[in-house]
Scaffold this motif. Structure first.
Motif, mmCIF file in Angstrom:
data_model
loop_
_atom_site.group_PDB
_atom_site.id
_atom_site.type_symbol
_atom_site.label_atom_id
_atom_site.label_comp_id
_atom_site.label_asym_id
_atom_site.label_seq_id
_atom_site.Cartn_x
_atom_site.Cartn_y
_atom_site.Cartn_z
ATOM 1 N N LEU A 2 0.804 -1.222 0.000
ATOM 2 C CA LEU A 2 0.000 0.000 0.000
ATOM 3 C C LEU A 2 0.838 1.275 0.000
ATOM 4 O O LEU A 2 0.527 2.206 -0.764
ATOM 5 C CB LEU A 2 -0.965 -0.002 1.181
ATOM 6 N N MET A 6 0.349 4.186 -2.835
ATOM 7 C CA MET A 6 -0.020 5.566 -2.543
ATOM 8 C C MET A 6 1.046 6.546 -3.021
ATOM 9 O O MET A 6 0.720 7.633 -3.515
ATOM 10 C CB MET A 6 -0.282 5.739 -1.039
ATOM 11 N N VAL A 22 -9.754 -3.824 -2.914
ATOM 12 C CA VAL A 22 -9.195 -3.360 -1.639
ATOM 13 C C VAL A 22 -9.609 -4.359 -0.565
ATOM 14 O O VAL A 22 -10.785 -4.489 -0.243
ATOM 15 C CB VAL A 22 -9.726 -1.952 -1.277
ATOM 16 N N GLN A 26 -5.646 -3.620 3.677
ATOM 17 C CA GLN A 26 -5.428 -2.379 2.931
ATOM 18 C C GLN A 26 -6.450 -1.321 3.325
ATOM 19 O O GLN A 26 -6.118 -0.143 3.490
ATOM 20 C CB GLN A 26 -5.490 -2.664 1.432
ATOM 21 N N ALA A 27 -7.722 -1.733 3.485
ATOM 22 C CA ALA A 27 -8.769 -0.792 3.887
ATOM 23 C C ALA A 27 -8.470 -0.224 5.271
ATOM 24 O O ALA A 27 -8.639 0.983 5.515
ATOM 25 C CB ALA A 27 -10.124 -1.482 3.873
ATOM 26 N N LEU A 30 -5.590 2.242 4.956
ATOM 27 C CA LEU A 30 -6.051 3.484 4.339
ATOM 28 C C LEU A 30 -6.769 4.351 5.364
ATOM 29 O O LEU A 30 -6.558 5.570 5.425
ATOM 30 C CB LEU A 30 -6.974 3.179 3.164
ATOM 31 N N ARG A 33 -3.889 5.171 8.424
ATOM 32 C CA ARG A 33 -2.621 5.846 8.136
ATOM 33 C C ARG A 33 -2.749 7.020 7.180
ATOM 34 O O ARG A 33 -1.893 7.907 7.171
ATOM 35 C CB ARG A 33 -1.616 4.845 7.553
ATOM 36 N N TYR A 34 -3.791 7.011 6.352
ATOM 37 C CA TYR A 34 -3.869 8.011 5.284
ATOM 38 C C TYR A 34 -5.090 8.919 5.401
ATOM 39 O O TYR A 34 -5.321 9.753 4.532
ATOM 40 C CB TYR A 34 -3.888 7.307 3.920
ATOM 41 N N TRP A 38 -6.281 11.680 2.752
ATOM 42 C CA TRP A 38 -7.199 11.083 1.782
ATOM 43 C C TRP A 38 -8.552 10.763 2.396
ATOM 44 O O TRP A 38 -8.639 10.031 3.383
ATOM 45 C CB TRP A 38 -6.592 9.806 1.196
ATOM 46 N N MET A 40 -12.215 8.795 1.937
ATOM 47 C CA MET A 40 -12.503 7.497 1.327
ATOM 48 C C MET A 40 -13.976 7.159 1.493
ATOM 49 O O MET A 40 -14.570 7.396 2.546
ATOM 50 C CB MET A 40 -11.639 6.405 1.958
ATOM 51 N N ARG A 50 -13.391 1.227 -3.743
ATOM 52 C CA ARG A 50 -13.401 2.470 -2.972
ATOM 53 C C ARG A 50 -13.113 3.635 -3.909
ATOM 54 O O ARG A 50 -12.458 3.484 -4.952
ATOM 55 C CB ARG A 50 -12.323 2.446 -1.883
ATOM 56 N N ILE A 52 -11.241 7.321 -3.420
ATOM 57 C CA ILE A 52 -10.474 8.154 -2.491
ATOM 58 C C ILE A 52 -10.197 9.496 -3.145
ATOM 59 O O ILE A 52 -10.158 9.607 -4.371
ATOM 60 C CB ILE A 52 -9.158 7.479 -2.056
#
Length: 214
Positions: A2, A6, A22, A26-27, A30, A33-34, A38, A40, A50, A52
Motif C-alpha cells: 500500500l 499511494m 481493496v 489495505q482498507a 487506508l 494511516r492516510y 485522503w 474514502m 473504494r 479516495i
C-alpha cells in the motif's frame, strides 16, 4: 504494497482515485494511516471498491452504493461519489461524480452475460447523471479484453467519452488504452491520459495505474 501504491498515485499528481480489490488489511491501513490526507468512501465495511480523494482538493458532497452484477451474477454495491472542489483549492466551484467499478472476469465460468448487464446498468446510471449537467466519470476494471463488440468502449460510447479517445461509430478501441482498465466520462473534456505499468513491474499491483486529466 500500500505505501508504494499511494506514493505512485501521489507522484502522478492524482487527486481522485478509484480503487478495486481493496482487501481488509489495505482498507484498515487506508483508514488509519492516510485519513489525514485522503478521504474514502465507503469509509468502513468490507467493500472491495473504494473512491479516495485528496482532502486538500476535494470534499464529499454525496455518495451511494450502486448494485452491479459481479461474480455469479450476484449484485454488489459499487461506490458512486459526488465531490466538490475545496474552497481554497484550484478546483473551487467544480462538482464531479466518480464511480469506481469492477465487472466480473471469467474466473468461474463465462461471466460475459453478467458483464453485459453490468454495462447496461452503468450506462443507464451515467446517462442519468449526464442529464443533470454535472460532469461524471466511471473507471475501473471492466474485464472486457476479449469481449469484442460487447466491450465497454462499444457499449458506453458515444454517450460517454473514453479518456484515450478511440472511434465510437464504428466502434474501435483506442490503441494506447490499458487492456481492461478504463476511464470514461460525460459532461467533461479530457486533456490527456496515460498508462503506468511500473505498478506491475514493482509488484505493487497486478494492474497498471491508469491516469486521466480533465
Amino acid at each position: 504494497r500500500l505505501p508504494g501504491a499511494m506514493r505512485t498515485i501521489e507522484n502522478a499528481g492524482v487527486t481522485i482515485a478509484g480503487l478495486q480489490e481493496v482487501h481488509g488489511p489495505q482498507a484498515t491501513a487506508l483508514a488509519e494511516r492516510y485519513a489525514a490526507k485522503w478521504g474514502m468512501y465507503p469509509a468502513t465495511g468490507k467493500a472491495q471498491n473504494r473512491v479516495i480523494w485528496d482532502r486538500n482538493e476535494w470534499e464529499q458532497a454525496d455518495a451511494r452504493l450502486v448494485d452491479i452484477p459481479y461474480f455469479g451474477g450476484k449484485d454488489v454495491g459499487m461506490p458512486l461519489v459526488q465531490l466538490t472542489g475545496a474552497a481554497d483549492s484550484a478546483n473551487a466551484g467544480q462538482v464531479i461524480w466518480v464511480w469506481s467499478i469492477h465487472n466480473p472476469a471469467n474466473t468461474n465460468g463465462d461471466a460475459a452475460a453478467h458483464r453485459k448487464e453490468a454495462l447496461r446498468r452503468q450506462l443507464a446510471t451515467m446517462t442519468d447523471l449526464a442529464g443533470t449537467g454535472t460532469p461524471a466519470m466511471i473507471l475501473g476494471d471492466f474485464n472486457d479484453g476479449k469481449d469484442g463488440q460487447n466491450a465497454s468502449h462499444c457499449a458506453l460510447t458515444p454517450e460517454l467519452s473514453n479518456a484515450f479517445g478511440g472511434s465510437a461509430e464504428p466502434c474501435k478501441v483506442p490503441k494506447k488504452d490499458a487492456p481492461i482498465d478504463h476511464v470514461y466520462g460525460t459532461k467533461l473534456t479530457w486533456a490527456n491520459a496515460s498508462v503506468d505499468n511500473s505498478t506491475q513491474t514493482s509488484k505493487i499491483a497486478d494492474h497498471p495505474l491508469v491516469v486521466a486529466t480533465t
